[in-house]
Design a protein around this motif. Structure first.
Motif, PDB file in Angstrom:
ATOM      1  N   HIS A 160     -21.826  -3.467   5.227  1.00  0.00           N
ATOM      2  CA  HIS A 160     -22.097  -3.248   6.618  1.00  0.00           C
ATOM      3  C   HIS A 160     -21.560  -2.230   7.046  1.00  0.00           C
ATOM      4  O   HIS A 160     -21.814  -1.090   7.879  1.00  0.00           O
TER       5      HIS A 160
ATOM      6  N   ASP B 227     -23.322   1.272   8.615  1.00  0.00           N
ATOM      7  CA  ASP B 227     -22.631   1.821  10.036  1.00  0.00           C
ATOM      8  C   ASP B 227     -22.587   3.101   9.757  1.00  0.00           C
ATOM      9  O   ASP B 227     -22.721   3.901  10.780  1.00  0.00           O
TER      10      ASP B 227
ATOM     11  N   GLY C 161     -27.334  -5.792  10.874  1.00  0.00           N
ATOM     12  CA  GLY C 161     -27.006  -5.572  12.259  1.00  0.00           C
ATOM     13  C   GLY C 161     -27.905  -4.685  12.882  1.00  0.00           C
ATOM     14  O   GLY C 161     -28.905  -4.592  12.562  1.00  0.00           O
TER      15      GLY C 161
END
Length: 422
Positions: A307, A311, A356
Motif C-alpha cells: 500500500h 501510495d 485503496g
C-alpha cells in the motif's frame, strides 16, 4: 509415572497397537487362490504346514529397546510377536510405541526434504513480533528492511552458477519499452550502486568511491559495471548486504528529523522517507526478476508495505504527467486551477492486498485530486499496478477497468509507466 505391573486398571487402559505398516512388496494378497497348475496342491500344503514363529522370552528393558526397530518393521517374526504381546500389558511401552509409529509415518522417501523458501521470512517476522528490537527501526524504514532481508534470503539459497544466470531487465522510456540483459550478480551490483545515493545523503561511504560526480541511477549503474575488471559474481552480495544493514542502523540511531533529509537522483529529489520506500519497491521488483531467472518462488510484499509503495507512485503521478505534457507526450491541460484548489481528477482504484482509492490531479501537480471533480476511473490489481510502475508491462497491456475520459486514462497510464527506469 507408574510401572507396568502396578495394578490391573493401568493394564486395562493400555492402547491397542496395530502391527507395523507392511512394506510395499508385502501388500499382495497371499491367500488368493491362483489358477490350477502342476504342483499347486503340494505348494498349498506346504504353506499350511508353516510353523508359527518361536516367541523369545525377553525382559521388559530388552522389549523396550526393540520398540524403534518394531516401528520400522525391522524385527524378526518372533521379536515382533514378543513386542506386540508385551504392548497389550504395558501402558508406558504402548504409549511410546504409538509415538514411534507416528514418527515413522513422516519418513516417506517421495517427500521433498527442501525447506519452504519463505520459511525464513515467516520465522523472522514472528520473532520480531514477539521480541521487538532494542533500537527500533522507524516504521517508514520497515518496507526497505523487509525487502532487503527477503532478497538476501533468496541470494543465500541459490548456487554458484546461478549468480551468472541471465536476467532480463525491462523498463519504459517515453513511449517505448527498453530492455537490458544482465546477470543475477549484475542486478545486485545495480542495487548496490543506486542505494549509494541514500548512503551518501546520510554521510556514509559511496560504493562507487570518493569524488564521484552527481549521477543519475542509470549512470551510477553503468559506472559501477564499467569499473569492474571482471563480470560480477557472488562476492557482490557481501558489500550490498553490509551497505543495507549500515543504512538501516544509521537511520535507526539518527532520530526523527532524518526522515525529511533530501536524497537527490540528479533529475529529481525525494525526502529520505519516500526514497527508502522507492528503494524497497525496486528491491522487490528486481528480486522478482532474479527469482524468475532462477525459478525461485517469490511472493509480493505484505499488504501494508505494498500500500505504501502504491501510495508513493500515486503521489508522484501528477508531477510525471506534467513532465510528459511539457515534452509533448501527453495532452494539454484543460482546466487550470489555483494551487491547492480541487481540479479535474482521475479516480484510481487499486484492488487486492495493499489497495485503496486515490484521486490523481490531471491538469496541474499543485492542484488537489477530488472525488467531485473526477472525470475518469481506472481499476487495477495492486501487483499489476506495480508492474506498470516498474515498466514491466506497457499501458496497452495493463488489464485495467476503465470508465470516463479516454484521453485522461491514456495519459495517466502512460505517466505511470514513465515512473520506471533501470
Amino acid at each position: 509415572m507408574t510401572g507396568a505391573d502396578d495394578d490391573a486398571d493401568e493394564v486395562a487402559r493400555a492402547p491397542r497397537i496395530p502391527g507395523p505398516r507392511r512394506a510395499a512388496d508385502d501388500h499382495a494378497d497371499l491367500t488368493a487362490r491362483l489358477p490350477e497348475a502342476p504342483g499347486a496342491e503340494a505348494e498349498e500344503t506346504d504353506m499350511e504346514d508353516t510353523e508359527e514363529p518361536e516367541v523369545p522370552d525377553l525382559s521388559h528393558n530388552v522389549l523396550k529397546s526393540l520398540l524403534g526397530a518394531w516401528a520400522l518393521s525391522a524385527c524378526s517374526a518372533g521379536e515382533t510377536r514378543a513386542v506386540e504381546n508385551h504392548l497389550t500389558a504395558c501402558a508406558p511401552c504402548a504409549d511410546e510405541a504409538l509415538r514411534l509409529r507416528d514418527a515413522v509415518t513422516l519418513l516417506h522417501e517421495d517427500r521433498d526434504l527442501d525447506l519452504d523458501p519463505l520459511l525464513r521470512s515467516r520465522v523472522l517476522e514472528n520473532c520480531l513480533g514477539r521480541r521487538p528490537a532494542r533500537i527500533p527501526v522507524p516504521d517508514w524504514v520497515t518496507p526497505y528492511d523487509a525487502e532487503t532481508a527477503r532478497l538476501d534470503a533468496l541470494l543465500r539459497d541459490i548456487g554458484e552458477s546461478e549468480w551468472h544466470a541471465p536476467v532480463r531487465l525491462k523498463w519504459y522510456e517515453e513511449n517505448r519499452v527498453v530492455r537490458r540483459k544482465a546477470t543475477v550478480a549484475g542486478v545486485i551490483g545495480h542495487l548496490l550502486a543506486v542505494d549509494g545515493l541514500v548512503t551518501t545523503a546520510l554521510g556514509l561511504d559511496d560504493p562507487l568511491g570518493a569524488g564521484v560526480p552527481e549521477l543519475s541511477p542509470t549512470e551510477r549503474t553503468e559506472a559501477f559495471w564499467a569499473a569492474l575488471d571482471r563480470p560480477p559474481n557472488r562476492s557482490v552480495r557481501g558489500p550490498w548486504r553490509d551497505q543495507s544493514h549500515t543504512l538501516i542502523r544509521t537511520i535507526a540511531f539518527a532520530g526523527r528529523g532524518v526522515a525529511d533529509l533530501t536524497v537527490t537522483y540528479k533529475d529529481f529529489a525525494l525526502p529520505l522517507q519516500d526514497s527508502l520506500l522507492e528503494r524497497a519497491f525496486e528491491c522487490w521488483l528486481h528480486a522478482d526478476d532474479i527469482a524468475t531467472a532462477v525459478a525461485y518462488p517469490y511472493a509480493p510484499p505484505s499488504g501494508a508495505h505494498l500500500h505504501g509503495m502504491i501510495d508513493l507512485a500515486a503521489r508522484l503521478l501528477p508531477g510525471a504527467l506534467a513532465n510528459r505534457r511539457r515534452t509533448g507526450l501527453a495532452g494539454p491541460a484543460k482546466e487550470l486551477v489555483a494551487a491547492g484548489a480541487p481540479g479535474r481528477s482521475l479516480h484510481l482504484e487499486v484492488e487486492g492486498a495493499g489497495g485503496g482509492h486515490w484521486y490523481i490531479s490531471l491538469d496541474s501537480p499543485a492542484a488537489i485530486g477530488s472525488p467531485e471533480r473526477a472525470v475518469a476511473q481506472v481499476a487495477m490489481d495492486g501487483v499489476e499496478f506495480c508492474q506498470l510502475v516498474a515498466g514491466h508491462i506497457t499501458p496497452e497491456e495493463a488489464a485495467a477497468g476503465q470508465d470516463g475520459d479516454r484521453e485522461a486514462i491514456k495519459d495517466v497510464l502512460s505517466a505511470t509507466a514513465s515512473l520506471s527506469r533501470l
